[in-house]
Design an enzyme around this catalytic site. Structure first.
Site, short mmCIF file in Angstrom:
data_model
loop_
_atom_site.label_atom_id
_atom_site.label_comp_id
_atom_site.label_asym_id
_atom_site.label_seq_id
_atom_site.Cartn_x
_atom_site.Cartn_y
_atom_site.Cartn_z
N GLY A 109 -15.33 -12.76 -3.77
CA GLY A 109 -15.59 -14.28 -3.16
C GLY A 109 -17.07 -14.31 -3.07
O GLY A 109 -17.51 -15.69 -3.24
N GLU A 132 -11.75 -7.70 -8.17
CA GLU A 132 -10.47 -7.84 -7.56
C GLU A 132 -9.44 -6.95 -7.99
O GLU A 132 -8.32 -6.59 -7.48
CB GLU A 132 -10.05 -9.25 -7.43
CG GLU A 132 -10.92 -10.42 -6.46
CD GLU A 132 -11.96 -11.01 -7.16
OE1 GLU A 132 -12.52 -10.49 -8.14
OE2 GLU A 132 -12.50 -11.85 -6.56
N1 CO8 Z 1 -14.66 -6.67 3.04
C1 CO8 Z 1 -14.68 -5.82 4.17
N2 CO8 Z 1 -15.37 -4.69 4.55
C2 CO8 Z 1 -16.37 -4.48 3.25
C3 CO8 Z 1 -16.28 -5.18 1.99
C4 CO8 Z 1 -15.19 -6.40 1.97
N3 CO8 Z 1 -15.04 -6.80 0.82
N4 CO8 Z 1 -17.23 -4.64 1.22
C5 CO8 Z 1 -17.97 -3.91 2.02
N5 CO8 Z 1 -17.24 -3.56 3.37
C6 CO8 Z 1 -17.69 -2.82 4.28
C7 CO8 Z 1 -17.17 -1.21 4.01
O1 CO8 Z 1 -15.80 -1.09 4.50
C8 CO8 Z 1 -18.06 -0.44 4.87
O2 CO8 Z 1 -17.74 -0.64 6.31
P1 CO8 Z 1 -17.44 0.75 7.44
O3 CO8 Z 1 -18.94 1.09 7.25
O4 CO8 Z 1 -17.15 0.28 8.59
O5 CO8 Z 1 -16.73 1.60 6.41
C9 CO8 Z 1 -19.50 -1.46 5.03
O6 CO8 Z 1 -19.17 -2.85 4.54
C10 CO8 Z 1 -20.49 -0.92 3.98
O7 CO8 Z 1 -19.84 -0.69 2.68
P2 CO8 Z 1 -19.66 0.77 1.87
O8 CO8 Z 1 -19.71 1.91 2.68
O9 CO8 Z 1 -18.48 0.69 0.81
O10 CO8 Z 1 -21.28 0.53 1.05
P3 CO8 Z 1 -21.44 1.04 -0.44
O11 CO8 Z 1 -23.05 0.80 -0.52
O12 CO8 Z 1 -21.34 2.72 -0.67
O13 CO8 Z 1 -20.73 0.18 -1.46
C11 CO8 Z 1 -20.01 -1.97 -2.42
C12 CO8 Z 1 -20.97 -1.02 -1.68
C13 CO8 Z 1 -19.96 -1.35 -3.88
C14 CO8 Z 1 -20.10 -3.38 -2.43
C15 CO8 Z 1 -18.68 -1.38 -1.82
O14 CO8 Z 1 -18.67 -1.75 -0.35
C16 CO8 Z 1 -17.38 -2.08 -2.20
O15 CO8 Z 1 -16.75 -2.04 -3.46
N6 CO8 Z 1 -16.99 -3.61 -1.59
C17 CO8 Z 1 -15.93 -4.16 -2.06
C18 CO8 Z 1 -15.92 -5.15 -2.92
C19 CO8 Z 1 -14.68 -6.02 -3.40
O16 CO8 Z 1 -13.89 -5.11 -3.85
N7 CO8 Z 1 -14.87 -7.41 -3.33
C20 CO8 Z 1 -13.75 -8.09 -3.63
C21 CO8 Z 1 -13.28 -8.46 -2.39
S1 CO8 Z 1 -11.59 -9.40 -2.82
C22 CO8 Z 1 -12.20 -10.89 -2.81
O17 CO8 Z 1 -13.25 -11.25 -2.83
C23 CO8 Z 1 -11.18 -12.04 -3.22
C24 CO8 Z 1 -11.62 -13.33 -3.09
C25 CO8 Z 1 -10.75 -14.59 -3.00
C26 CO8 Z 1 -10.81 -15.92 -2.26
C27 CO8 Z 1 -12.25 -15.37 -1.36
C28 CO8 Z 1 -12.57 -16.46 -0.61
C29 CO8 Z 1 -13.65 -16.41 0.09
#
Ligand code: CO8
Length: 258
Positions: A109, A132
């Site tokens: 997103g 995703e």
């Molecule tokens: N949602 C919720 N929390 C998140 C997300 C997310 N998308 N991304 C990161 N966080 C949180 C982590 O859970 C973590 O929290 P905690 O410390 O409490 O565990 C904190 O942010 C830091 O993240 P990381 O420890 O994972 O940080 P890294 O530097 O190791 O990694 C990344 C960074 C690569 C960005 C990794 O966090 C990641 O892969 N994030 C998810 C990315 C993803 O899959 N995005 C797609 C989500 S689905 C989507 O967007 C569908 C869209 C549909 C419509 C949307 C309308 C708005």
């Protein structure tokens, strides 16, 4: 207005909207999307604002929709509430130009939000992706549609099927971003671009936005006709007289948005 998940600053005719959920890498939750839509609507109606910038932190523009918030929802839940659909689409109804200033992750997103803006300026550390597929779902607000129109089928398939990230240099080559700037200079460069836009006749600026966006919705013939009529229509403005007179008199134009 005070917000919980975004920070809004207005300076030199520019509204700078910063996504601010550092604990979740600016993941887009319901509150953030509500607040972003209200801030954009407010900026669109504020006479002191001539251009809008959306940005995040140095580490993340936005890491996608909030996975924690949506993980337990059922099909009936997301279908009934039209998860993020209409609300986030409100961004595309804003008439003033919106620049996405992207540093760090713009994923899911987050990448789709950046593509809803009028153009993207990327920091050298920017990373774009539609991961995703790794969550067992697909993009939901443009990752298979806007991205395909912008970068073409092959790259869009690659991004959506493998979930890999694209760095800023590749994003610029692919036409996803308009320019790449040093990470530390992202906001000054975005502000400079916004100020340039703010100096122009706002009638012409809005017409550009309408006409370019029309190219995504219509045939070439209809789009060209729309453009020509828009070009003709601007001859009814004082700003056209001023802009052309200023050129001939070798001076800066003083546009009055009339
Ligand atoms: N949602 C919720 N929390 C998140 C997300 C997310 N998308 N991304 C990161 N966080 C949180 C982590 O859970 C973590 O929290 P905690 O410390 O409490 O565990 C904190 O942010 C830091 O993240 P990381 O420890 O994972 O940080 P890294 O530097 O190791 O990694 C990344 C960074 C690569 C960005 C990794 O966090 C990641 O892969 N994030 C998810 C990315 C993803 O899959 N995005 C797609 C989500 S689905 C989507 O967007 C569908 C869209 C549909 C419509 C949307 C309308 C708005």
């Amino acid at each position: 207005m005070a917000y919980e998940t975004i920070i809004v600053e207005i300076e030199d005719d520019i509204a700078l909207i910063r996504l601010n959920r550092p604990e979740a890498l600016n993941a887009l939750n319901g509150t953030l999307i509500n607040e972003l839509s209200s801030a954009l609507t407010e900026a669109d109606h504020n006479d002191k604002v001539r251009c809008i910038i959306i940005t995040g932190s140095e580490k993340a523009f936005a890491a996608g929709a909030d996975i924690k918030e949506m993980s337990q929802k059922s099909y009936v839940d997301v279908y009934t509430e039209d998860l993020f659909g209409a609300q986030i689409e409100a961004i595309t109804r804003v008439r003033k130009p919106i620049i996405a200033a992207v540093s760090g992750y713009a994923l899911g997103g987050g990448c789709e939000l950046a593509m809803m803006c009028d153009f993207i300026i990327a920091a050298e550390n920017a990373k774009f992706g539609q991961p995703e597929i790794n969550l067992g779902v697909v993009a939901g607000i443009g990752g298979t549609q806007r991205l395909t129109r912008i970068i073409g089928k092959s790259k869009a398939m690659d991004m959506n099927l493998t979930g890999r990230f694209m760095d800023a240099a590749e994003a610029e080559r692919a036409g996803l971003v308009s320019r790449v700037v040093p990470t530390a200079k992202l906001i000054p460069e975005a502000m400079a671009a916004a100020r340039k836009i703010a100096e122009k006749s706002q009638i012409a600026v809005r017409t550009v936005k309408e006409a370019v966006n029309r190219s995504y919705e219509t045939t070439l013939r209809e789009g060209l006709l729309f453009e020509r009529r828009a070009f003709h229509a601007l001859f009814a403005t004082e700003d056209q007289k001023e802009g052309m007179a200023a050129f001939l008199e070798k001076r800066e134009a003083q546009f009055r948005d009339r």
